[in-house]
Design a protein around this motif. Structure first.
Motif, mmCIF file in Angstrom:
data_model
loop_
_atom_site.group_PDB
_atom_site.id
_atom_site.type_symbol
_atom_site.label_atom_id
_atom_site.label_comp_id
_atom_site.label_asym_id
_atom_site.label_seq_id
_atom_site.Cartn_x
_atom_site.Cartn_y
_atom_site.Cartn_z
ATOM 1 N N LYS A 1 8.345 -31.317 122.650
ATOM 2 C CA LYS A 1 9.147 -30.576 123.630
ATOM 3 C C LYS A 1 9.259 -29.099 123.282
ATOM 4 C CE LYS A 1 13.097 -32.391 124.689
ATOM 5 N NZ LYS A 1 14.339 -33.156 124.767
ATOM 6 N N ALA A 2 9.522 -28.791 122.016
ATOM 7 C CA ALA A 2 9.819 -27.408 121.617
ATOM 8 C C ALA A 2 8.597 -26.648 121.124
ATOM 9 C CB ALA A 2 10.897 -27.412 120.528
ATOM 10 N N GLY A 3 7.570 -27.357 120.692
ATOM 11 C CA GLY A 3 6.421 -26.669 120.118
ATOM 12 C C GLY A 3 6.734 -26.182 118.705
ATOM 13 N N THR A 4 5.834 -25.407 118.161
ATOM 14 C CA THR A 4 5.966 -24.933 116.785
ATOM 15 C C THR A 4 6.741 -23.626 116.754
ATOM 16 O OG1 THR A 4 3.814 -25.913 116.307
ATOM 17 C CG2 THR A 4 4.678 -24.364 114.692
ATOM 18 N N PRO A 5 7.829 -23.561 115.988
ATOM 19 C CA PRO A 5 8.569 -22.292 115.874
ATOM 20 C C PRO A 5 7.688 -21.184 115.289
ATOM 21 C CG PRO A 5 9.834 -24.118 114.949
ATOM 22 C CD PRO A 5 8.447 -24.639 115.232
ATOM 23 N N GLU A 6 7.952 -19.951 115.684
ATOM 24 C CA GLU A 6 7.161 -18.794 115.235
ATOM 25 C C GLU A 6 7.139 -18.687 113.715
ATOM 26 O OE1 GLU A 6 4.690 -15.692 115.027
ATOM 27 O OE2 GLU A 6 5.104 -16.867 116.820
ATOM 28 N N ALA A 7 8.269 -18.953 113.059
ATOM 29 C CA ALA A 7 8.316 -18.874 111.592
ATOM 30 C C ALA A 7 7.352 -19.872 110.962
ATOM 31 C CB ALA A 7 9.735 -19.117 111.088
ATOM 32 N N HIS A 8 7.250 -21.070 111.531
ATOM 33 C CA HIS A 8 6.310 -22.062 111.006
ATOM 34 C C HIS A 8 4.871 -21.616 111.240
ATOM 35 C CE1 HIS A 8 9.723 -25.106 111.478
ATOM 36 N NE2 HIS A 8 9.579 -24.870 110.195
ATOM 37 N N ALA A 9 4.622 -21.038 112.401
ATOM 38 C CA ALA A 9 3.264 -20.566 112.705
ATOM 39 C C ALA A 9 2.830 -19.512 111.694
ATOM 40 C CB ALA A 9 3.205 -20.010 114.127
ATOM 41 N N ARG A 10 3.714 -18.580 111.365
ATOM 42 C CA ARG A 10 3.375 -17.557 110.364
ATOM 43 C C ARG A 10 3.121 -18.208 109.008
ATOM 44 N NH1 ARG A 10 7.615 -14.915 112.720
ATOM 45 N NH2 ARG A 10 8.953 -15.314 110.928
ATOM 46 N N TRP A 11 3.957 -19.164 108.643
ATOM 47 C CA TRP A 11 3.820 -19.841 107.354
ATOM 48 C C TRP A 11 2.487 -20.589 107.279
ATOM 49 C CZ3 TRP A 11 4.018 -25.082 105.676
ATOM 50 C CH2 TRP A 11 4.170 -25.223 104.303
ATOM 51 N N PHE A 12 2.134 -21.303 108.346
ATOM 52 C CA PHE A 12 0.870 -22.046 108.367
ATOM 53 C C PHE A 12 -0.332 -21.118 108.310
ATOM 54 C CE2 PHE A 12 3.149 -25.679 110.616
ATOM 55 C CZ PHE A 12 3.172 -26.472 109.481
ATOM 56 N N SER A 13 -0.216 -19.930 108.883
ATOM 57 C CA SER A 13 -1.365 -19.025 108.904
ATOM 58 C C SER A 13 -1.682 -18.468 107.517
ATOM 59 C CB SER A 13 -1.131 -17.877 109.882
ATOM 60 O OG SER A 13 -0.138 -16.988 109.395
ATOM 61 N N GLY A 14 -0.703 -18.423 106.617
ATOM 62 C CA GLY A 14 -0.907 -17.855 105.286
ATOM 63 C C GLY A 14 -2.096 -18.429 104.539
ATOM 64 N N PRO A 15 -2.136 -19.751 104.306
ATOM 65 C CA PRO A 15 -3.284 -20.318 103.581
ATOM 66 C C PRO A 15 -4.608 -20.144 104.323
ATOM 67 C CG PRO A 15 -1.475 -21.893 103.664
ATOM 68 C CD PRO A 15 -1.091 -20.745 104.538
ATOM 69 N N LEU A 16 -4.558 -20.173 105.654
ATOM 70 C CA LEU A 16 -5.800 -20.012 106.417
ATOM 71 C C LEU A 16 -6.412 -18.635 106.183
ATOM 72 C CD1 LEU A 16 -4.735 -21.632 109.810
ATOM 73 C CD2 LEU A 16 -5.953 -22.698 107.901
ATOM 74 N N VAL A 17 -5.573 -17.625 106.076
ATOM 75 C CA VAL A 17 -6.057 -16.261 105.827
ATOM 76 C C VAL A 17 -6.422 -16.089 104.356
ATOM 77 C CG1 VAL A 17 -5.392 -13.824 105.821
ATOM 78 C CG2 VAL A 17 -4.795 -15.287 107.760
ATOM 79 N N ARG A 18 -5.542 -16.561 103.453
ATOM 80 C CA ARG A 18 -5.799 -16.382 102.008
ATOM 81 C C ARG A 18 -7.087 -17.053 101.562
ATOM 82 N NH1 ARG A 18 -0.360 -17.159 101.721
ATOM 83 N NH2 ARG A 18 -0.531 -19.357 101.172
ATOM 84 N N TYR A 19 -7.355 -18.242 102.052
ATOM 85 C CA TYR A 19 -8.489 -19.011 101.542
ATOM 86 C C TYR A 19 -9.684 -19.043 102.479
ATOM 87 C CZ TYR A 19 -4.823 -20.367 98.374
ATOM 88 O OH TYR A 19 -3.787 -20.335 97.477
ATOM 89 N N GLY A 20 -9.510 -18.587 103.711
ATOM 90 C CA GLY A 20 -10.619 -18.637 104.648
ATOM 91 C C GLY A 20 -11.041 -17.291 105.175
ATOM 92 N N GLY A 21 -10.305 -16.250 104.814
ATOM 93 C CA GLY A 21 -10.648 -14.918 105.292
ATOM 94 C C GLY A 21 -9.901 -14.570 106.562
ATOM 95 N N PRO A 22 -10.131 -13.362 107.057
ATOM 96 C CA PRO A 22 -9.411 -12.895 108.247
ATOM 97 C C PRO A 22 -9.626 -13.821 109.444
ATOM 98 C CG PRO A 22 -10.625 -11.104 107.221
ATOM 99 C CD PRO A 22 -11.056 -12.366 106.538
ATOM 100 N N ILE A 23 -8.590 -13.948 110.231
ATOM 101 C CA ILE A 23 -8.615 -14.782 111.436
ATOM 102 C C ILE A 23 -8.438 -13.866 112.646
ATOM 103 C CG2 ILE A 23 -7.386 -16.560 112.731
ATOM 104 C CD1 ILE A 23 -6.522 -17.763 110.080
ATOM 105 N N ASP A 24 -9.303 -14.011 113.624
ATOM 106 C CA ASP A 24 -9.137 -13.249 114.868
ATOM 107 C C ASP A 24 -7.919 -13.760 115.633
ATOM 108 O OD1 ASP A 24 -11.446 -11.792 114.265
ATOM 109 O OD2 ASP A 24 -12.714 -13.245 115.306
ATOM 110 N N SER A 25 -7.790 -15.084 115.680
ATOM 111 C CA SER A 25 -6.638 -15.704 116.333
ATOM 112 C C SER A 25 -6.572 -17.156 115.882
ATOM 113 C CB SER A 25 -6.767 -15.632 117.859
ATOM 114 O OG SER A 25 -7.858 -16.419 118.290
ATOM 115 N N PHE A 26 -5.414 -17.745 116.082
ATOM 116 C CA PHE A 26 -5.312 -19.173 115.830
ATOM 117 C C PHE A 26 -4.240 -19.756 116.728
ATOM 118 C CE2 PHE A 26 -1.842 -17.944 113.121
ATOM 119 C CZ PHE A 26 -1.027 -19.056 113.023
#
Length: 160
Positions: free
Chosen positions: A58-83
């Motif tokens: 119903k609510a989807g993912t809160p913005e704070a969680h989205a930022r937190w999840f993006s951290g490892p994706l950027v640190r270990y996978g390189g820059p992300i255009d979008s996710f």
């Protein structure tokens, strides 16, 4: 002895049955276990009702969680255009009456889209869960709901 399965431990294993059977295989009659779990918001036979009732859908993912999840994706996978974050609903398998929610991220780097599994959780109907545990030698002695929505529960189990 008392085994503590707190923090939704059961919902994070691949097979609840194998985890209880093998992980607690050294237990003896009279041992106790405290099991913390989340309750199902709707019957797993009605996926649309789950999507309408379960707060994760119903609510989807809160913005704070989205930022937190993006951290490892950027640190270990390189820059992300979008996710984008998404959630999948699985109503097959597992304990009768339970369903699983899988959270994933689709990360776009140039023309490539990679999907990453972030976490999963399961929600249970108590009666089928306790019936499965009883077949594995664990009798539910009590079960109490808690939390702001009353959709979390803690159960005291006794080894038979």
């Amino acid at each position: 002895r008392c085994y503590l399965l707190l923090g939704g431990t059961l919902a994070n294993v691949d097979s609840e049955v194998l985890f209880i059977r093998d992980g607690l295989g050294q237990s003896q009659a009279g041992d106790l276990a405290v099991l913390d779990f989340q309750l199902a918001w709707a019957d797993r036979k009605d996926p649309e009702a789950i999507r309408q009732a379960d707060p994760l859908f119903k609510a989807g993912t809160p913005e704070a969680h989205a930022r937190w999840f993006s951290g490892p994706l950027v640190r270990y996978g390189g820059p992300i255009d979008s996710f984008t974050l998404g959630m999948g609903l699985l109503t097959d398998g597992g304990i009768d009456g339970s369903y699983e929610i899988d959270c994933y991220a689709d990360a776009v780097r140039g023309s490539v889209v990679n999907r990453y599994h972030l976490f999963r959780l399961r929600r249970y109907q108590p009666e089928p869960l306790f019936a499965t545990l009883a077949r594995l030698g664990w009798q539910a002695e009590s079960c109490l709901r808690y939390g702001p929505t009353g959709m979390s529960a803690v159960a005291l189990l006794r080894r038979t």
